[in-house]
Design an enzyme around this catalytic site. Sequence first.
Site, PDB file in Angstrom:
ATOM      1  N   ASN A 218      -3.098  -8.852  11.407  1.00 15.75           N
ATOM      2  CA  ASN A 218      -3.666 -10.280  11.172  1.00 15.75           C
ATOM      3  C   ASN A 218      -2.988 -11.153  10.175  1.00 15.75           C
ATOM      4  O   ASN A 218      -2.733 -12.120  10.452  1.00 15.75           O
ATOM      5  CB  ASN A 218      -5.003 -10.103  10.848  1.00 15.75           C
ATOM      6  CG  ASN A 218      -5.899 -10.027  12.208  1.00 15.75           C
ATOM      7  OD1 ASN A 218      -5.330 -10.028  13.211  1.00 15.75           O
ATOM      8  ND2 ASN A 218      -7.315  -9.466  11.934  1.00 15.75           N
TER       9      ASN A 218
ATOM     10  N   GLY B 166     -22.424 -15.849  19.425  1.00 17.38           N
ATOM     11  CA  GLY B 166     -21.344 -16.467  19.819  1.00 17.38           C
ATOM     12  C   GLY B 166     -20.461 -15.929  20.863  1.00 17.38           C
ATOM     13  O   GLY B 166     -21.215 -15.258  21.680  1.00 17.38           O
ATOM     14  N   ALA B 167     -19.163 -15.807  20.952  1.00 13.25           N
ATOM     15  CA  ALA B 167     -18.466 -15.484  22.014  1.00 13.25           C
ATOM     16  C   ALA B 167     -18.634 -13.973  21.783  1.00 13.25           C
ATOM     17  O   ALA B 167     -19.033 -13.404  23.055  1.00 13.25           O
ATOM     18  CB  ALA B 167     -16.792 -15.519  21.690  1.00 13.25           C
TER      19      ALA B 167
ATOM     20  N   LYS C   1      -5.417  -3.176  11.120  1.00 13.79           N
ATOM     21  CA  LYS C   1      -6.026  -4.460  11.765  1.00 13.79           C
ATOM     22  C   LYS C   1      -5.506  -5.664  11.046  1.00 13.79           C
ATOM     23  O   LYS C   1      -4.812  -6.665  11.444  1.00 13.79           O
ATOM     24  CB  LYS C   1      -7.295  -4.514  12.423  1.00 13.79           C
ATOM     25  CG  LYS C   1      -7.583  -5.749  13.313  1.00 13.79           C
ATOM     26  CD  LYS C   1      -8.390  -5.498  14.516  1.00 13.79           C
ATOM     27  CE  LYS C   1      -8.517  -6.966  15.328  1.00 13.79           C
ATOM     28  NZ  LYS C   1      -9.882  -7.360  15.481  1.00 13.79           N
TER      29      LYS C   1
ATOM     30  N   GLY D 141     -26.121 -13.685  15.794  1.00 16.78           N
ATOM     31  CA  GLY D 141     -24.719 -14.427  16.108  1.00 16.78           C
ATOM     32  C   GLY D 141     -24.255 -14.594  17.386  1.00 16.78           C
ATOM     33  O   GLY D 141     -23.660 -13.469  17.817  1.00 16.78           O
TER      34      GLY D 141
ATOM     35  N   GLU E 107     -11.013 -17.299   8.703  1.00 16.99           N
ATOM     36  CA  GLU E 107     -11.448 -16.061   8.071  1.00 16.99           C
ATOM     37  C   GLU E 107     -10.268 -15.569   7.146  1.00 16.99           C
ATOM     38  O   GLU E 107     -10.217 -14.488   6.638  1.00 16.99           O
ATOM     39  CB  GLU E 107     -11.637 -15.257   9.155  1.00 16.99           C
ATOM     40  CG  GLU E 107     -12.910 -15.386  10.026  1.00 16.99           C
ATOM     41  CD  GLU E 107     -13.291 -14.440  11.149  1.00 16.99           C
ATOM     42  OE1 GLU E 107     -14.149 -13.727  10.883  1.00 16.99           O
ATOM     43  OE2 GLU E 107     -12.351 -14.213  12.073  1.00 16.99           O
TER      44      GLU E 107
ATOM     45  N   ASN F  33       1.450 -16.833  19.796  1.00 14.45           N
ATOM     46  CA  ASN F  33       1.773 -15.655  19.072  1.00 14.45           C
ATOM     47  C   ASN F  33       3.337 -15.196  19.331  1.00 14.45           C
ATOM     48  O   ASN F  33       4.233 -14.806  18.444  1.00 14.45           O
ATOM     49  CB  ASN F  33       1.172 -14.506  19.595  1.00 14.45           C
ATOM     50  CG  ASN F  33      -0.488 -14.486  18.961  1.00 14.45           C
ATOM     51  OD1 ASN F  33      -0.823 -15.516  18.242  1.00 14.45           O
ATOM     52  ND2 ASN F  33      -1.316 -13.560  19.065  1.00 14.45           N
TER      53      ASN F  33
ATOM     54  N   SER G  68      -6.881 -16.435  16.309  1.00  9.91           N
ATOM     55  CA  SER G  68      -8.306 -16.983  16.204  1.00  9.91           C
ATOM     56  C   SER G  68      -8.095 -18.060  14.889  1.00  9.91           C
ATOM     57  O   SER G  68      -8.468 -19.001  14.862  1.00  9.91           O
ATOM     58  CB  SER G  68      -8.985 -15.918  15.609  1.00  9.91           C
ATOM     59  OG  SER G  68      -8.686 -15.044  14.715  1.00  9.91           O
TER      60      SER G  68
END
Length: 303
Positions: free
Chosen positions: A187, A16-17, A183, A14, A265, A201, A253
């Site tokens: 979220n 990605g970032a 966390k 993966g 997600e 935010n 995100s």
Amino acid sequence: MNTLEYGLNICILGAGAIGSLWACYLNNAGRTVSLWTRGSESSLSLSLDDQPAILFPCNQESQLANADLLIVTVKAWQVQSAFKPILSQLKADCSILFSHNGMGAVETILPQMSEHPVFFATTTHGALRKNQQQVLHTGQGQTIIGPLNDKAEVELGSLVQAFNLALPPAHADSNIYQALWNKIAINCCINPLTALRDCRNGELAAKDTLEIIETLCSEISAVITAEGFSCNNAELFARTKQVIEATSKNFSSMHQDIHHNRPTEINYITGYLLERARAHNIDTPMNKNLFEQIKQKEAQNDH
Ligand SMILES: NC(=O)c1ccc[n+]([C@@H]2O[C@H](COP(=O)([O-])OP(=O)(O)OC[C@H]3O[C@@H](n4cnc5c(N)ncnc54)[C@H](OP(=O)(O)O)[C@@H]3O)[C@@H](O)[C@H]2O)c1
């Protein structure tokens, strides 16, 4: 395996970032890093911020088979489809480190990895894949790493040290599920609301929104407590307000995923909370409402 040997060969699934960020920092710390992507390219050139480009071997089966550590940095909903096809290609003592937002993506496949030390990392570093050749380290943070099975307990210290040498600070936490609940709790408060209101935010600090967040916190803390982990309603609310203030300029995100018409997600954040709430017969109407609204947005984005 001693500390110096640990994780010499690292493969990242993966790119990605976050995967690219760790690839560059681990490479700079002297590890041999390769990448495993969805494509068929045999190498990939990446630069971290304005540093010179690094040429990573890519999609090479020998690198995968020799990996001492596989780091899985795909999104939660991509974990199973990305990881299952390569599991059989890993050597028996290869450690596996998952890192993504949310919970519930790894639990069901954990028994298939009983030969391997398996870890989870949660990070507050920020990364952006600016383009195919460059990753930006957009925010300094920290990484917490914990074991997901008994084999990982023994090697936790050396894995954390490898991360500390590459991109500090990294901390070991043998109660990683508590860290993940901490966390996910925040979220669940920030991500759906910012995505639905199309805001940063910081805009959640308005009085009427804080009332909604207070209700979310009381539902969330009831579920986490029923799961056997520690969560105090008032403390969670205070912590959420601190995060809203500290990240006031950021887009979450989930906001970015909805904004860019990508799947979110949510199933592994609020969805996981709702699943555990059902198991304990706990009512979570405010979280359920946000979950359904995000699913509606995702469905609209499909068209
Ligand atoms: N970015 C951050 O600042 C940050 C911070 C903290 C936590 N996180 C969490 O870290 C996780 C990863 O986030 P990210 O921002 O790095 O996401 P991302 O940029 O979308 O990276 C995911 C990567 O996985 C690749 N991938 C997906 N399926 C694959 C497969 N079957 N085989 C190989 N590669 C596959 C994707 O490739 P394609 O491009 O081909 O789809 C993409 O390059 C998420 O859970 C996120 O919430 C991110």
